[in-house]
Design a protein around this motif. Structure first.
Motif, PDB file in Angstrom:
ATOM      1  N   ASN A 117       0.804  -1.222   0.000  1.00 39.90           N
ATOM      2  CA  ASN A 117       0.000   0.000   0.000  1.00 39.90           C
ATOM      3  C   ASN A 117       0.838   1.274   0.000  1.00 39.90           C
ATOM      4  O   ASN A 117       0.346   2.336   0.359  1.00 39.90           O
ATOM      5  CB  ASN A 117      -0.946  -0.003   1.201  1.00 39.90           C
ATOM      6  N   GLY A 118       2.108   1.168  -0.361  1.00 41.13           N
ATOM      7  CA  GLY A 118       2.979   2.340  -0.346  1.00 41.13           C
ATOM      8  C   GLY A 118       3.738   2.498   0.962  1.00 41.13           C
ATOM      9  O   GLY A 118       4.612   3.352   1.086  1.00 41.13           O
ATOM     10  N   GLY A 119       3.433   1.675   1.941  1.00 44.05           N
ATOM     11  CA  GLY A 119       4.107   1.744   3.237  1.00 44.05           C
ATOM     12  C   GLY A 119       5.311   0.822   3.296  1.00 44.05           C
ATOM     13  O   GLY A 119       5.659   0.147   2.331  1.00 44.05           O
ATOM     14  N   ASP A 120       5.942   0.809   4.459  1.00 44.99           N
ATOM     15  CA  ASP A 120       7.099  -0.056   4.682  1.00 44.99           C
ATOM     16  C   ASP A 120       6.615  -1.487   4.967  1.00 44.99           C
ATOM     17  O   ASP A 120       5.506  -1.692   5.450  1.00 44.99           O
ATOM     18  CB  ASP A 120       7.923   0.432   5.872  1.00 44.99           C
ATOM     19  N   LEU A 121       7.480  -2.443   4.656  1.00 49.66           N
ATOM     20  CA  LEU A 121       7.175  -3.846   4.925  1.00 49.66           C
ATOM     21  C   LEU A 121       8.398  -4.467   5.579  1.00 49.66           C
ATOM     22  O   LEU A 121       9.502  -4.401   5.042  1.00 49.66           O
ATOM     23  CB  LEU A 121       6.830  -4.572   3.624  1.00 49.66           C
ATOM     24  N   THR A 122       8.203  -5.049   6.754  1.00 49.07           N
ATOM     25  CA  THR A 122       9.285  -5.699   7.491  1.00 49.07           C
ATOM     26  C   THR A 122       9.026  -7.199   7.546  1.00 49.07           C
ATOM     27  O   THR A 122       7.924  -7.624   7.878  1.00 49.07           O
ATOM     28  CB  THR A 122       9.381  -5.151   8.936  1.00 49.07           C
ATOM     29  N   ILE A 123      10.045  -7.967   7.210  1.00 49.37           N
ATOM     30  CA  ILE A 123       9.972  -9.418   7.345  1.00 49.37           C
ATOM     31  C   ILE A 123      10.819  -9.792   8.554  1.00 49.37           C
ATOM     32  O   ILE A 123      12.027  -9.555   8.570  1.00 49.37           O
ATOM     33  CB  ILE A 123      10.488 -10.143   6.079  1.00 49.37           C
ATOM     34  N   GLN A 124      10.162 -10.330   9.567  1.00 52.37           N
ATOM     35  CA  GLN A 124      10.857 -10.775  10.767  1.00 52.37           C
ATOM     36  C   GLN A 124      11.124 -12.264  10.619  1.00 52.37           C
ATOM     37  O   GLN A 124      10.189 -13.067  10.580  1.00 52.37           O
ATOM     38  CB  GLN A 124      10.025 -10.501  12.014  1.00 52.37           C
ATOM     39  N   TYR A 125      12.397 -12.601  10.510  1.00 58.05           N
ATOM     40  CA  TYR A 125      12.767 -14.001  10.367  1.00 58.05           C
ATOM     41  C   TYR A 125      12.588 -14.726  11.685  1.00 58.05           C
ATOM     42  O   TYR A 125      12.674 -14.131  12.754  1.00 58.05           O
ATOM     43  CB  TYR A 125      14.208 -14.118   9.857  1.00 58.05           C
TER      44      TYR A 125
END
Length: 135
Positions: A117-125
């Motif tokens: 949606n235009g925002g940040d995306l964090t992938i937590q391993y």
């Protein structure tokens, strides 16, 4: 789709292989949920990218003698301002060379489909590591 290690990636990481976790450029790529990928992929060509691949930081490779495996891990990955209109279904960890045709997929991580949606995306391993191999 479940998470898995690609055959080419596993072969490259094993003793004397073509992938050196500590020193090679290893990246994470957000992949569209519509992408068709399988364990036999040898290049990144079928892994439709969403956003820009993020270079993994703080990579570690640890021998886990309790569970008889080698654990590969890194710091969580953050994508900034991912353009809207796509749906991420997996994250592919790969050895980056110069382009998709020359880059080797290592692991595919299944995530909950996530609309951008235009925002940040964090992938937590996972706290136990991104993936592991048993030799």
């Amino acid at each position: 789709m479940a998470s898995f290690v690609f055959n080419e990636g596993a072969n490259g990481l094993l003793s004397g292989g073509t992938i050196v976790w500590a020193t090679d450029t290893i990246k994470a790529r957000l992949v569209a949920s519509s992408a068709t990928i399988n364990k036999d992929d040898t290049t990144m060509t079928p892994h439709t990218a969403i956003g820009t691949g993020q270079t993994l930081a703080s990579k570690t490779k640890t021998k886990d003698t309790t569970n008889d495996r080698i654990v590969f891990d890194a710091a969580d990955s953050v994508w900034t301002a991912v353009a809207g209109g796509s749906t991420v279904g997996t994250v592919t960890i790969f050895k980056f060379v110069t382009n998709d045709a020359g880059s080797t997929p290592i692991a595919s991580l299944d995530i909950t489909d996530t609309a951008t949606n235009g925002g940040d995306l964090t992938i937590q391993y996972d706290a136990l590591g991104i993936f592991y191999l048993q030799e």
